[in-house]
Scaffold this motif. Structure first.
Motif, short mmCIF file in Angstrom:
data_model
loop_
_atom_site.label_atom_id
_atom_site.label_comp_id
_atom_site.label_asym_id
_atom_site.label_seq_id
_atom_site.Cartn_x
_atom_site.Cartn_y
_atom_site.Cartn_z
N GLY A 92 -0.33 -6.32 8.96
CA GLY A 92 -1.42 -5.89 8.29
C GLY A 92 -2.19 -4.49 9.07
N GLU A 93 -3.49 -4.35 8.67
CA GLU A 93 -3.98 -3.39 9.33
C GLU A 93 -5.41 -3.57 9.68
OE1 GLU A 93 -7.03 -1.49 7.62
OE2 GLU A 93 -7.28 -2.97 6.68
N ARG B 151 -15.21 13.87 11.51
CA ARG B 151 -15.20 14.89 10.34
C ARG B 151 -14.60 14.23 9.15
NH1 ARG B 151 -15.43 17.71 14.89
NH2 ARG B 151 -16.72 19.78 14.76
N ILE B 152 -13.40 13.61 9.34
CA ILE B 152 -12.62 13.03 8.23
C ILE B 152 -13.37 11.87 7.63
CG2 ILE B 152 -10.56 11.84 7.78
CD1 ILE B 152 -9.03 13.57 9.77
N LYS B 153 -13.87 11.05 8.62
CA LYS B 153 -14.56 10.03 8.17
C LYS B 153 -16.00 10.35 7.40
CE LYS B 153 -17.14 5.95 10.01
NZ LYS B 153 -17.51 5.27 11.06
N ARG B 154 -16.81 11.52 7.90
CA ARG B 154 -17.68 11.91 6.92
C ARG B 154 -17.44 12.65 5.73
NH1 ARG B 154 -19.61 14.07 11.82
NH2 ARG B 154 -18.90 16.09 11.29
N MET B 155 -16.24 12.93 5.55
CA MET B 155 -15.64 13.41 4.21
C MET B 155 -15.43 12.23 3.30
SD MET B 155 -13.33 16.50 5.71
CE MET B 155 -12.78 17.11 3.98
N GLY B 156 -15.14 11.03 3.91
CA GLY B 156 -14.74 10.04 3.14
C GLY B 156 -13.20 9.90 2.61
N LEU B 157 -12.49 10.32 3.77
CA LEU B 157 -10.89 10.57 3.45
C LEU B 157 -10.02 9.44 4.31
CD1 LEU B 157 -10.76 14.30 3.27
CD2 LEU B 157 -10.60 12.75 1.33
N LEU B 158 -10.92 8.38 5.05
CA LEU B 158 -10.02 7.71 5.73
C LEU B 158 -9.48 6.75 4.73
CD1 LEU B 158 -12.72 6.55 8.57
CD2 LEU B 158 -10.71 7.99 8.73
N TYR B 159 -8.28 6.09 5.02
CA TYR B 159 -7.59 5.54 4.10
C TYR B 159 -8.38 4.19 3.70
CZ TYR B 159 -5.73 2.11 7.45
OH TYR B 159 -5.96 1.26 8.68
N PRO B 160 -9.06 3.63 4.53
CA PRO B 160 -9.67 2.30 3.85
C PRO B 160 -10.87 2.80 2.81
CG PRO B 160 -9.61 2.10 6.44
CD PRO B 160 -9.17 3.25 5.73
N MET C 94 -4.83 -3.06 0.07
CA MET C 94 -4.89 -3.20 1.50
C MET C 94 -3.72 -4.23 2.11
SD MET C 94 -6.84 -0.57 2.42
CE MET C 94 -7.42 -1.05 4.10
N PRO C 95 -3.02 -3.85 3.04
CA PRO C 95 -2.12 -5.12 3.44
C PRO C 95 -2.69 -6.59 3.60
CG PRO C 95 -1.79 -3.18 4.76
CD PRO C 95 -3.07 -2.84 4.09
N ASP C 96 -2.20 -7.61 3.02
CA ASP C 96 -2.94 -8.77 3.13
C ASP C 96 -2.12 -9.48 4.29
OD1 ASP C 96 -4.15 -10.99 2.54
OD2 ASP C 96 -2.88 -11.45 0.84
N GLU D 177 0.89 -1.14 0.09
CA GLU D 177 -0.13 -0.11 0.18
C GLU D 177 0.95 1.37 0.12
OE1 GLU D 177 0.45 -1.94 2.53
OE2 GLU D 177 0.88 -0.81 3.95
N LEU D 178 2.10 1.31 0.58
CA LEU D 178 3.00 2.47 0.58
C LEU D 178 3.38 2.54 -0.79
CD1 LEU D 178 5.19 1.15 3.60
CD2 LEU D 178 3.61 3.28 3.63
N VAL D 179 3.30 1.88 -1.74
CA VAL D 179 3.70 2.24 -3.24
C VAL D 179 2.60 2.35 -3.85
CG1 VAL D 179 4.63 1.28 -5.16
CG2 VAL D 179 5.71 0.57 -3.02
#
Length: 280
Positions: A272-273, A182-191, A199-201, A3-5
């Motif tokens: 993982g995450e 607020r970040i979650k409502r904006m849809g900006l969480l990384y998931p 996503m890390p497997d 995911e870092l790449v």
């Protein structure tokens, strides 16, 4: 670590890298004059940024923290050979948050880091994450300055660890309470931004093992490194910085640090995450 790449393929994640770097640098540069070690580090309340943004923006916070710290070095008057290790240390400072949250077994709260339910458990988990990320950052940078022969490990390791932990633990929970929903409502969480394939497997067992390994190695590395400086290298505690400048380069610190860094790198690669599974 895929995911870092792959995050660089998403325009919104690239935007978040720029946001994290800009906010981090903007909070560090004004305090550059409050020097702790001339030419190396200063008082840094902005150190709360890597962990709280790591919990929301994931890999974008890792890159943003590393770049933001480099910008601070350039404009704050501390740019030099040690900035390369500052880049790597702050990269891990921003990355461990999303790698560890939810993967610490009995230390995990089992909910999102919004500090609205299970507040006591969330605080316990946040402190564990903050200490692990702070210790990893401190150990990598202190080891780097030891490799460069600038300072014994204990000089910078102690300062960075305390600087990181105090700022993050004190300022992190209220800032997450205010910003996470607020970040979650904006849809900006990384998931919400990364593709499932990015996503890390890692299965729950492997993710938890890697998380505990990262927590343990980071803390042990910084404690042992400081102990070696004080005990074997005979560096006085809280010594004046100008008295030990140029006294780094101890072989035992360089070798043990190299081993610890490779272990941290390996554990990161298999980690993982958990946040994506905790989202409502």
């Amino acid at each position: 670590m895929r995911e870092l790449v792959t995050m660089w393929r998403d325009t919104r994640m690239i935007m978040l890298v720029a946001v994290v770097a800009a906010v981090y640098a903007a909070l560090l540069i004004p305090f550059a004059g409050f020097v702790i070690i001339p030419g190396i580090t200063a008082v840094r309340p902005g150190n709360v940024i890597p962990v709280i943004f790591g919990l929301t923006f994931g890999p974008a916070a890792a890159w943003g923290s590393a770049i933001g710290n480099l910008i601070n070095d350039i404009f704050g008057g501390t740019f030099g050979p040690g900035s390369a290790f500052g880049f790597v240390g702050n990269f891990f400072f921003g990355m461990l948050g999303y790698k560890l949250w939810g993967n610490l077994g009995p230390l995990s709260s089992g909910v999102e880091p919004d500090f609205r339910e299970n507040v006591g458990r969330q605080f316990l988990e946040f402190v564990a994450v903050a200490v692990a990320a702070s210790a990893a950052c401190a150990a990598i940078i202190a080891w780097g300055l030891e490799v460069l022969g600038l300072f014994p490990f204990s000089v910078l390791g102690t300062v960075i660890l305390l600087n990181n932990v105090i700022a993050t633990v004190v300022l992190g929970p209220p800032l997450l309470y205010l910003t996470y929903p607020r970040i979650k409502r904006m849809g900006l969480l990384y998931p919400d931004l990364l593709h499932d394939d990015d996503m890390p497997d890692a299965g729950p067992g492997r993710a938890q093992t890697a998380a505990f390994g990262l927590l343990t190695i980071a803390i042990v590395w910084v404690i042992v490194g400081i102990a070696i400086s004080l005990g074997i290298q005979d560096v006085p505690f809280a010594v004046e910085q100008n008295e030990v400048f140029g006294q780094g380069g101890a072989t035992v610190q360089i070798v043990l640090g190299a081993i610890a860094f490779l272990i941290v790198l390996g554990l990161t690669a298999i980690s993982g995450e958990r946040l994506s599974a905790l989202l409502d």
